[in-house]
Scaffold this motif. Structure first.
Motif: not given
Ligand SMILES: Nc1ncnc2c1ncn2[C@@H]1O[C@H](COP(=O)(O)OP(=O)(O)OP(=O)(O)O)[C@@H](O)[C@H]1O
Ligand SMILES: [Mg+2]
Lengths: 251, 458
Positions: A60-64, A77-80, A165-170, B406-408
């Motif tokens: 799984v690559l995120y922003g490379g 912190r990287e935006g996930v 930057k990347l939102a995963v809505l479950d 942590r996910a936040r």
């Protein structure tokens, strides 16, 4: 933005994800649909970095960058951002304090100054208003005693504040009344721009009336068995999963 | 008791000589104790002395002391503190006060009342607040029907010693319908000496019919060193009276702290007790409530936190002697390092105590793999129309909660600290006095994992 290649994941020796391939580019909205137990939450959790899953293959690559090498907090912190299907109640930890810590952790990581109390409260009030989140909920412990819908709304509120930057809505739409559904949709749509990506896990076409996805994927038994545009969701709503799964077997 | 314990602990050889040590101390100071010659007071002290001569210190063979070995106390011959010259002032004791709380304050140093540091202030008519020393000397008549009537000098070696050496402490007596606006703060400070010293504070609170008061007992150390606090507090809660009681124990980790809180409740009375144990190398707390009349309510809340090699033990007993009583116990423990915690919650519903509503909960958080806790509910129910529940848990931090934080973006270590803080804060939030809550939260924040970061977050 996100590049999942042949991802294989097992839990306690049981294979759950059996080779997922999915590329989500910046600016795109992908809907993930599929029967219960097909692995949608597993995929979401693995992206967010939850422990207890064994990645047995793929990447799984995120922003490379290799996402699997990062701690959950680093990913955030990287935006996930993961909006949980079942948000956890955390007694004794105040919602506002928690969110302030989250915001400042992200800001610090990005080399920005931490927000002071006043600026932070301004931000919180503005976002709370935008997602029509009752301010009295903010003063309580994280999710503690929140109704099902309130918990979901709190997830969207956090997303609005954190601007990932990347939102995963479950399954954020499950258990919401019509008004709340519309607010969730507005929250997502207002976040939507060419720099951000969104993955929507949902069982219902209903949400996709409000948030128009660029792609729709069907996840079944740990694999993406069909991809299409929004018309696929409409077709699934009409005909159920049977025909997709059957064709898969036949193929 | 069953005869299953095969490994009978040896009584230390020094036992006899250590008993002799305290008996000879008693013989020496006995004639100097206040209210000498008042027959019932002499009698009480003698009862304590004789009980100690007979019982000595508890051993692991005593069921109630199975997990708490008092050998470290027993092996040191603690001396009674002689005359103290107090060379410090308000500034020195400021850290141990509740600066923003308007209160009636009595300060005790090594067990003796320290008037220069105290500010009893003006009390409502109908209320009397004074040192036990003075109460014994001047108001023995007011004490007679209460002092030593509830805390049994023969309960164990510690209560026995306390009765034998009974000399000072605090005494609060509220007449009928007297309501204290401001809390009473009893500050017990200990200055360790070159040789290990012991203090036996003795406190009494009598809340007359329909009266209301808040009493805070704080225990802290001025300096480092080995000493021992052996305190007994009796609370007598009259008909329809309301008493809020706090015990905050933050003694130095070389100190020993043994405490008995004995409450007696009359009809329709309410007692809310909050106990916090942060300090001492060995802290043993017995909290006993006797619900002796219909309709009495008792809330026992507690929080204990231990680290390193600290040992903390809470033994609670609620006696539901009459119908329509309610008791709610809510205790939480946090154990880190190689520390050890003990919780034993006894609830005894007597025959005929119908409609008793008793709830007990003890939840424990183990922060390290070397920490241990023994928790045991002990329900003895001899009435059929009652509602009794109990629950005890021992566990680590919840992985789902950790992941959520942590996910936040919150650091793993900080998340642990934050959850620990939340776990404990839940008990603190039950305390009605804001200044006490503030103070305890503050202390808590110095003790949770990754305290430095957690502090900035709450
Ligand atoms: N910790 C676990 N231990 C064992 N099996 C697990 C575990 N977590 C998930 N599974 C199994 O993995 C499969 C996929 O679960 P997952 O929660 O990802 O499904 P889902 O697609 O999100 O379902 P739903 O639509 O019901 O939310 C299920 O069969 C589930 O029982
Ligand atoms: Mg799911």
């Amino acid at each position: 933005m996100l590049e999942i290649s042949d991802l294989r994941v097992s839990v306690g020796g049981k294979d759950i994800l059996k080779g997922i391939n999915l590329t989500v580019n910046a600016g795109e909205v992908h809907a993930i649909m599929g029967p219960n137990g097909s692995g949608k939450s597993t995929l979401s959790h693995v992206i967010a970095g939850r422990e207890g899953y064994e990645v047995t293959g793929g990447s799984v690559l995120y922003g490379g960058k290799d996402l699997m090498e990062m701690e959950p907090e680093e990913r955030a912190r990287e935006g996930v951002f993961l909006a949980f299907q079942y948000p956890v109640e955390i007694p004794g930890v105040n919602n506002v304090y928690f969110l302030k810590a989250a915001v400042n952790a992200v800001r610090k990581h990005q080399g920005l100054d931490e927000l002071d109390a006043i600026d932070f409260m301004k931000l919180v009030k503005e976002k709370a208003k935008a997602v029509k989140m009752d301010e009295s909920l903010l003063k309580r412990a994280v999710n503690e005693g929140f109704s099902g819908g309130e918990k979901k709304r709190n997830e969207i509120f956090q997303m609005a504040v954190l601007e990932p930057k990347l939102a995963v809505l479950d399954e954020t739409d499950s258990g919401l009344d019509i008004d709340a559904l519309r607010i969730v949709a507005e929250g997502v749509n207002s976040l939507r721009n060419e720099h951000r990506s969104i993955m929507l896990v949902t069982h219902y076409q209903r949400l996709l009336n409000y948030i128009e996805p660029d792609y729709v994927h069907v996840l079944a038994d740990g694999r993406i068995v069909k991809s299409g545009d929004r018309r696929l969701a409409e077709e699934l709503e009409e005909r159920g999963y049977g025909w997709v799964l059957k064709r898969e077997v036949a193929a | 008791m069953s005869g299953q314990s095969t490994s009978v602990a040896q009584t230390p050889a020094m036992s006899a000589s250590v008993v002799d040590h305290y008996l000879s101390e008693h013989a020496a100071v006995g004639p100097t104790l206040p209210a000498l010659g008042v027959a019932w007071i002499d009698g009480l002290r003698r009862e304590g002395r004789d009980a100690f001569a007979k019982l000595g210190f508890p051993t692991p063979r005593d069921e109630a002391w199975k997990y708490t070995r008092v050998a470290p106390i027993e092996k040191r011959a603690f001396r009674l503190q002689g005359e103290l010259c107090i060379g410090f002032d308000e500034d020195d004791i400021a850290p141990f006060l509740l600066p923003t709380l308007a209160c009636h304050r009595l300060v005790f140093v090594n067990g003796r009342y320290a008037p220069p540091l105290s500010k009893p202030g003006k009390l409502s008519p109908g209320a009397r607040l004074m040192s036990m020393d003075r109460a014994l000397r001047e108001h023995a008549d007011l004490l007679e029907s209460h002092l030593g009537r509830h805390a049994d000098p023969s309960a164990n070696g510690f209560t026995a010693l306390n009765a034998a050496f009974m000399a000072d402490g605090a005494c609060l007596i509220l007449g009928a319908r007297t309501r204290l606006e401001k809390p009473v703060h009893l500050v017990f400070l200990s200055i360790p000496q070159e040789e290990p010293v012991v203090a036996h504070p003795r406190n009494l609170v009598v809340a007359g019919e329909g009266s209301q008061a808040q009493v805070i007992e704080s225990y802290a150390s001025l300096g480092t060193g080995t000493y021992w606090t052996n305190v007994v507090t009796e609370l007598v809660v009259g008909e329809n009276a309301t008493l809020d009681h706090y015990r905050i124990q933050e003694e130095h980790t070389r100190a020993f702290h043994v405490a008995t809180l004995q409450a007696h409740q009359a009809r329709d009375s309410r007692l809310r007790s909050h106990s916090v144990s942060f300090g001492a190398q060995l802290a043993r707390n017995d909290i006993n409530a006797q619900l002796d009349a219909e309709g009495s309510e008792c809330v026992l809340n507690g929080l204990f936190m231990a680290d390193g090699r600290q040992h903390v033990d809470f033994h609670t007993t609620v006696e539901h002697a009459r119908p329509h009583g309610s008791s709610q116990e809510y205790f939480k423990g946090i154990l880190d390092g190689r520390s050890r915690g003990v919780f034993n919650g006894r609830v005894h519903v007597h025959p005929g105590a119908q409609k008793t509503d008793a709830m007990q909960s003890n939840r424990n958080l183990l922060l390290s793999k070397d920490a241990e806790v023994d928790t045991k509910p002990e329900l003895e129910i001899y009435a059929d129309d009652v509602k009794c529940s109990h629950g005890a848990t021992v566990g680590q931090l919840d992985p789902d909660m950790l992941f959520y934080l942590r996910a936040r973006g919150i650091d793993g270590a900080t998340a642990r600290g934050l959850l620990t803080y939340g776990f404990a804060q839940d008990v603190i939030d039950r305390m009605p006095i804001p200044q006490v809550r503030e103070r305890l939260s503050h202390t808590l924040l110095t003790r949770v994992p990754d305290a430095e970061h957690v502090k900035g977050m709450v």
